[in-house]
Design a protein around this motif. Structure first.
Motif, PDB file in Angstrom:
ATOM      1  N   LEU A  35       0.855  -1.182   0.000  1.00  0.00           N
ATOM      2  CA  LEU A  35       0.000   0.000   0.000  1.00  0.00           C
ATOM      3  C   LEU A  35       0.898   1.241   0.000  1.00  0.00           C
ATOM      4  O   LEU A  35       2.092   1.158   0.282  1.00  0.00           O
ATOM      5  CB  LEU A  35      -0.903   0.011   1.241  1.00  0.00           C
ATOM      6  CG  LEU A  35      -1.899  -1.145   1.391  1.00  0.00           C
ATOM      7  CD1 LEU A  35      -2.534  -1.096   2.777  1.00  0.00           C
ATOM      8  CD2 LEU A  35      -2.975  -1.077   0.301  1.00  0.00           C
ATOM      9  N   SER A  39      -2.329   5.776   2.358  1.00  0.00           N
ATOM     10  CA  SER A  39      -3.381   4.814   2.707  1.00  0.00           C
ATOM     11  C   SER A  39      -3.225   4.327   4.141  1.00  0.00           C
ATOM     12  O   SER A  39      -4.220   4.120   4.853  1.00  0.00           O
ATOM     13  CB  SER A  39      -3.345   3.619   1.747  1.00  0.00           C
ATOM     14  OG  SER A  39      -3.661   4.005   0.435  1.00  0.00           O
ATOM     15  N   ARG A  42      -4.371   7.127   6.435  1.00  0.00           N
ATOM     16  CA  ARG A  42      -5.827   7.265   6.355  1.00  0.00           C
ATOM     17  C   ARG A  42      -6.518   6.135   7.121  1.00  0.00           C
ATOM     18  O   ARG A  42      -7.501   6.373   7.849  1.00  0.00           O
ATOM     19  CB  ARG A  42      -6.272   7.245   4.885  1.00  0.00           C
ATOM     20  CG  ARG A  42      -7.787   7.486   4.714  1.00  0.00           C
ATOM     21  CD  ARG A  42      -8.240   7.348   3.270  1.00  0.00           C
ATOM     22  NE  ARG A  42      -7.539   8.298   2.416  1.00  0.00           N
ATOM     23  CZ  ARG A  42      -6.716   7.958   1.432  1.00  0.00           C
ATOM     24  NH1 ARG A  42      -6.465   6.673   1.198  1.00  0.00           N
ATOM     25  NH2 ARG A  42      -6.132   8.875   0.679  1.00  0.00           N
ATOM     26  N   THR A  43      -6.011   4.924   6.984  1.00  0.00           N
ATOM     27  CA  THR A  43      -6.612   3.777   7.662  1.00  0.00           C
ATOM     28  C   THR A  43      -6.527   3.919   9.178  1.00  0.00           C
ATOM     29  O   THR A  43      -7.493   3.631   9.901  1.00  0.00           O
ATOM     30  CB  THR A  43      -5.908   2.472   7.227  1.00  0.00           C
ATOM     31  OG1 THR A  43      -6.064   2.301   5.819  1.00  0.00           O
ATOM     32  CG2 THR A  43      -6.469   1.265   7.955  1.00  0.00           C
TER      33      THR A  43
END
Length: 308
Positions: A35, A39, A42-43
């Protein structure tokens, strides 16, 4: 407010969180999970929103875990272990064993593809044992549906090819031949070759019982004509049928590839007119397509089909 019985976040987010707590570096986590770093950030922020709890604070460009993150991480590790054990137990309860592969086949395949698999499969999966079970198309299909078998290799019968949630891979094609005992007094004359349905309709025949793929092929030959077969005996094993042909002036329809052992069987093989090919298929659940055991089985069946 979400129900207390509903997980407020996703397992995927908890997995990213677990990796971050292990390594403490967004770049390392992004590389391991394929990833991008955005990402990952954000996760982790979405996880905080989902559980309505602050887990990290910024320390320069890095995220520093709070005590709440350590408490959650401990629970995530425990939950992951419980879940992995549950998956293993579920597989075992359905008969899936990482060291064994249960393969259902029809009897005639013991002449060719089964010896091939016994010889070559272990080269791909040395730690996996192949366990073969013989039965009819109908029974093999039912056992596959109920997780009693991991894969089946059998004749196409119009049903096998359309089984839902299954991978159906053609292995090879064959034809049928008219067969009599070597010492039969009712052998066809040269002028009667190749064998027609008219000729077959006048012979005393033996056949496999209903439910076998070979019996379905036998019936199809007569369904396309106005003739009815004179069946005197039915069998649940192709080899029992083959040995019984030697007892009297009976005939049958058997796979042409068995001609390779006609001397051992003491049988004579004769070609049929309007010869039609039929296929042998490997069938297994789509859910197991990516397991190394099944990939190896599919690969060896493919190799057998293209052998010279």
């Amino acid at each position: 407010m979400p129900s207390q019985n509903v997980l407020p976040t996703t397992i995927k987010k908890l997995e990213v969180f677990s990796y971050f707590m292990q390594h403490g570096d967004v770049s390392v986590v992004a590389n391991k999970l394929s990833l991008n770093k955005l990402s990952i950030y954000r996760t982790l922020h979405e996880l905080e929103d989902d559980i309505e709890c602050k887990l990290f604070i910024k320390s320069g460009r890095k995220l520093e875990a709070l005590e709440s993150a350590n408490v959650l991480y401990h629970s995530v590790v425990e939950a992951k272990n419980i879940l992995m054990n549950g998956i293993t137990e579920a597989k075992l309860s359905s008969g899936i064993n990482p060291t064994q592969l249960r393969v259902g086949t029809v009897n005639s395949l013991s002449v060719d593809i089964i010896p091939w698999l016994l010889q070559n499969y272990s080269k791909r999966c040395a730690d996996v044992e192949l366990l073969f079970h013989s039965d009819s198309n109908e029974n093999l299909t039912e056992k596959l549906k109920h997780n009693e078998l991991d894969a089946i290799i059998l004749y196409g019968d119009g049903i096998v090819e359309k089984l839902p949630n299954m991978i159906v891979q053609k292995v090879f094609d064959d034809t049928l031949s008219y067969v009599t005992g070597k010492n039969s007094t009712n052998k066809p004359k040269q002028s009667e070759l190749p064998i027609t349905v008219d000729y077959l309709s006048k012979q005393k025949l033996m056949a496999l019982k209903q439910g076998f793929g070979l019996r379905r092929l036998f019936d199809e030959i007569f369904e396309s004509s106005f003739y009815e077969p004179m069946i005197f005996s039915e069998f649940s094993s192709i080899f029992s049928l083959s040995f019984s042909l030697k007892a009297d002036d009976y005939g049958s329809l058997l796979p042409s590839r068995l001609k390779s052992i006609e001397k051992q069987l003491e049988l004579n093989f004769y070609p049929l007119a309007n010869q039609k090919k039929y296929s042998i298929y490997l069938v297994f659940p789509r859910a197991t397509e990516r397991t190394f055991q099944m990939r190896a089985l599919a690969a060896e069946c493919r190799m057998y089909g293209i052998r010279e």
